[in-house]
Design a protein around this motif. Structure first.
Motif, PDB file in Angstrom:
ATOM      1  N   PHE A  33      41.550  34.888  27.112  1.00  0.00           N
ATOM      2  CA  PHE A  33      40.357  35.856  26.992  1.00  0.00           C
ATOM      3  C   PHE A  33      39.211  35.229  27.944  1.00  0.00           C
ATOM      4  N   GLN A  34      38.608  35.857  28.789  1.00  0.00           N
ATOM      5  CA  GLN A  34      37.568  35.513  29.556  1.00  0.00           C
ATOM      6  C   GLN A  34      36.473  36.385  29.681  1.00  0.00           C
ATOM      7  N   CYS A  35      35.335  36.046  29.483  1.00  0.00           N
ATOM      8  CA  CYS A  35      34.189  36.772  29.219  1.00  0.00           C
ATOM      9  C   CYS A  35      32.949  36.289  30.076  1.00  0.00           C
ATOM     10  N   TRP A  36      32.425  37.121  31.125  1.00  0.00           N
ATOM     11  CA  TRP A  36      31.470  36.870  31.973  1.00  0.00           C
ATOM     12  C   TRP A  36      30.048  37.567  31.599  1.00  0.00           C
ATOM     13  N   LEU A  98      31.789  44.043  24.498  1.00  0.00           N
ATOM     14  CA  LEU A  98      32.310  43.507  25.709  1.00  0.00           C
ATOM     15  C   LEU A  98      33.251  44.631  26.260  1.00  0.00           C
ATOM     16  N   GLN A  99      32.884  44.459  27.536  1.00  0.00           N
ATOM     17  CA  GLN A  99      33.453  45.711  28.347  1.00  0.00           C
ATOM     18  C   GLN A  99      34.774  45.168  29.257  1.00  0.00           C
ATOM     19  N   TYR A 100      35.862  45.614  28.746  1.00  0.00           N
ATOM     20  CA  TYR A 100      37.076  45.214  29.348  1.00  0.00           C
ATOM     21  C   TYR A 100      37.281  45.808  30.902  1.00  0.00           C
ATOM     22  N   GLN A 101      37.461  44.724  31.726  1.00  0.00           N
ATOM     23  CA  GLN A 101      37.695  45.135  33.065  1.00  0.00           C
ATOM     24  C   GLN A 101      39.070  44.928  33.770  1.00  0.00           C
ATOM     25  N   GLY A 102      40.101  44.665  32.666  1.00  0.00           N
ATOM     26  CA  GLY A 102      41.460  44.629  33.223  1.00  0.00           C
ATOM     27  C   GLY A 102      42.124  43.297  33.124  1.00  0.00           C
ATOM     28  N   CYS A 103      43.300  43.150  33.850  1.00  0.00           N
ATOM     29  CA  CYS A 103      44.119  42.019  33.493  1.00  0.00           C
ATOM     30  C   CYS A 103      44.323  41.485  34.787  1.00  0.00           C
ATOM     31  N   PHE A 104      44.140  40.128  35.040  1.00  0.00           N
ATOM     32  CA  PHE A 104      44.195  39.404  36.423  1.00  0.00           C
ATOM     33  C   PHE A 104      45.170  38.471  36.302  1.00  0.00           C
ATOM     34  N   ARG A 105      46.324  38.363  36.849  1.00  0.00           N
ATOM     35  CA  ARG A 105      47.415  37.420  36.786  1.00  0.00           C
ATOM     36  C   ARG A 105      47.157  36.136  37.766  1.00  0.00           C
ATOM     37  N   GLU A 106      47.090  35.012  37.262  1.00  0.00           N
ATOM     38  CA  GLU A 106      46.675  33.847  38.063  1.00  0.00           C
ATOM     39  C   GLU A 106      47.302  32.761  37.635  1.00  0.00           C
ATOM     40  N   GLU A 107      47.674  31.760  38.959  1.00  0.00           N
ATOM     41  CA  GLU A 107      48.448  30.591  38.668  1.00  0.00           C
ATOM     42  C   GLU A 107      47.585  29.562  39.250  1.00  0.00           C
ATOM     43  N   ILE A 108      47.353  28.619  38.385  1.00  0.00           N
ATOM     44  CA  ILE A 108      46.637  27.237  38.974  1.00  0.00           C
ATOM     45  C   ILE A 108      47.394  26.074  38.637  1.00  0.00           C
ATOM     46  N   HIS A 109      47.665  25.274  40.037  1.00  0.00           N
ATOM     47  CA  HIS A 109      48.546  23.941  39.789  1.00  0.00           C
ATOM     48  C   HIS A 109      47.567  23.025  39.966  1.00  0.00           C
ATOM     49  N   SER A 180      41.342  31.272  42.081  1.00  0.00           N
ATOM     50  CA  SER A 180      41.792  31.937  43.453  1.00  0.00           C
ATOM     51  C   SER A 180      40.755  32.589  43.943  1.00  0.00           C
ATOM     52  N   GLN A 181      40.545  32.748  45.382  1.00  0.00           N
ATOM     53  CA  GLN A 181      39.535  33.788  45.795  1.00  0.00           C
ATOM     54  C   GLN A 181      39.773  35.181  45.344  1.00  0.00           C
ATOM     55  N   GLY A 182      41.064  35.467  44.983  1.00  0.00           N
ATOM     56  CA  GLY A 182      41.282  36.966  44.837  1.00  0.00           C
ATOM     57  C   GLY A 182      40.508  37.308  43.370  1.00  0.00           C
ATOM     58  N   TYR A 183      40.711  35.979  42.475  1.00  0.00           N
ATOM     59  CA  TYR A 183      40.217  35.963  41.188  1.00  0.00           C
ATOM     60  C   TYR A 183      38.472  36.256  40.990  1.00  0.00           C
ATOM     61  N   PHE A 184      37.948  35.419  41.928  1.00  0.00           N
ATOM     62  CA  PHE A 184      36.477  35.560  42.110  1.00  0.00           C
ATOM     63  C   PHE A 184      36.280  36.916  42.622  1.00  0.00           C
ATOM     64  N   SER A 185      36.821  37.284  43.526  1.00  0.00           N
ATOM     65  CA  SER A 185      36.620  38.858  44.269  1.00  0.00           C
ATOM     66  C   SER A 185      36.774  39.851  43.027  1.00  0.00           C
ATOM     67  N   PHE A 186      37.481  39.699  42.275  1.00  0.00           N
ATOM     68  CA  PHE A 186      37.962  40.689  41.146  1.00  0.00           C
ATOM     69  C   PHE A 186      36.443  40.589  40.160  1.00  0.00           C
ATOM     70  N   ILE A 187      35.993  39.336  39.897  1.00  0.00           N
ATOM     71  CA  ILE A 187      34.944  39.295  39.113  1.00  0.00           C
ATOM     72  C   ILE A 187      33.520  40.085  39.731  1.00  0.00           C
ATOM     73  N   ILE A 188      33.338  39.619  41.028  1.00  0.00           N
ATOM     74  CA  ILE A 188      32.237  40.216  41.768  1.00  0.00           C
ATOM     75  C   ILE A 188      32.238  41.602  41.788  1.00  0.00           C
ATOM     76  N   LYS A 189      33.592  42.199  42.176  1.00  0.00           N
ATOM     77  CA  LYS A 189      33.545  43.517  42.388  1.00  0.00           C
ATOM     78  C   LYS A 189      33.460  44.260  40.999  1.00  0.00           C
ATOM     79  N   ALA A 190      33.965  43.692  40.226  1.00  0.00           N
ATOM     80  CA  ALA A 190      33.832  44.356  38.556  1.00  0.00           C
ATOM     81  C   ALA A 190      32.327  44.209  38.205  1.00  0.00           C
ATOM     82  N   THR A 191      31.598  43.365  38.731  1.00  0.00           N
ATOM     83  CA  THR A 191      29.970  43.143  38.336  1.00  0.00           C
ATOM     84  C   THR A 191      29.458  44.233  39.124  1.00  0.00           C
TER      85      THR A 191
END
Length: 197
Positions: A33-36, A98-109, A180-191
């Motif tokens: 779960f991730q809430c901004w 809480l407003q659901y924006q979707g599911c983002f699949r991410e891998e962090i190593h 990832s840059q893709g993750y942050f882009s997802f958050i910015i676009k959703a906002t």
């Protein structure tokens, strides 16, 4: 008893339940779960970051998602989310806010773990500044303009002020938990979409 998480294959099919430590050492897929927290101030969108405690095992003293956490094997996504917001920020919220924006699949190593997450992302639009509480997990909260955050992602440094301590600090990308840059882009676009910017 160790925290138990439901684990999945890459396609999202449930394959069992494992202890959290094993999930991260073996790189097993799991849900989070991730809430901004987001807000518009004087016509400009802002986003809130928690400052992780220096005692956190993973990424201590880093800026991170306003509130986030793992979903226990017996929990729903929203149940886990409401619990995490209370545990980390000391704030009770209604699930309906809480407003659901979707599911983002991410891998962090990192050097110590492989974190493979199905990130269930929510936005919580604020009407006023919450009464944030310091907890053992979170030491402070920082609010940044969305534009300023985008500039940080492009490699710039920006001044930020912590809401609770009042401390000012120059912030760069190194001050944030890795995503990832893709993750942050997802958050910015959703906002921007939420506030029609």
């Amino acid at each position: 008893m160790a925290e138990q998480l439901t684990v999945f294959d890459r396609q999202g099919n449930e394959i069992g339940v494992e202890e959290r430590e094993k999930v991260h050492t073996e790189g097993l897929w799991h849900h989070t779960f991730q809430c901004w927290f987001v807000e518009v101030i004087a016509g400009e969108p802002y986003i809130y970051f928690q400052h992780r405690s220096k005692d956190k095992k993973d990424f201590p003293d880093k800026l991170d998602i306003t509130a986030a956490g793992h979903i226990g094997a017996e929990e729903s996504i929203v149940e886990a989310g409401v619990r995490e917001i209370v545990e980390e920020l000391g704030i009770e919220v209604s699930a309906s806010d809480l407003q659901y924006q979707g599911c983002f699949r991410e891998e962090i190593h990192t050097g110590t773990m492989i974190d493979r997450e199905f990130c269930h992302i929510f936005l919580y639009p604020l009407q006023k500044l919450p009464d944030f509480q310091v907890t053992e997990e979170v030491s402070d909260i920082m609010r940044l303009s969305l534009e300023g955050f985008e500039e940080i992602l492009q490699g710039q440094s920006k001044n930020g002020r912590y809401l609770m301590s009042g401390l000012e600090k120059t912030i760069s990308l190194d001050d944030f938990c890795p995503h990832s840059q893709g993750y942050f882009s997802f958050i910015i676009k959703a906002t921007r979409k939420l506030f029609a910017f």
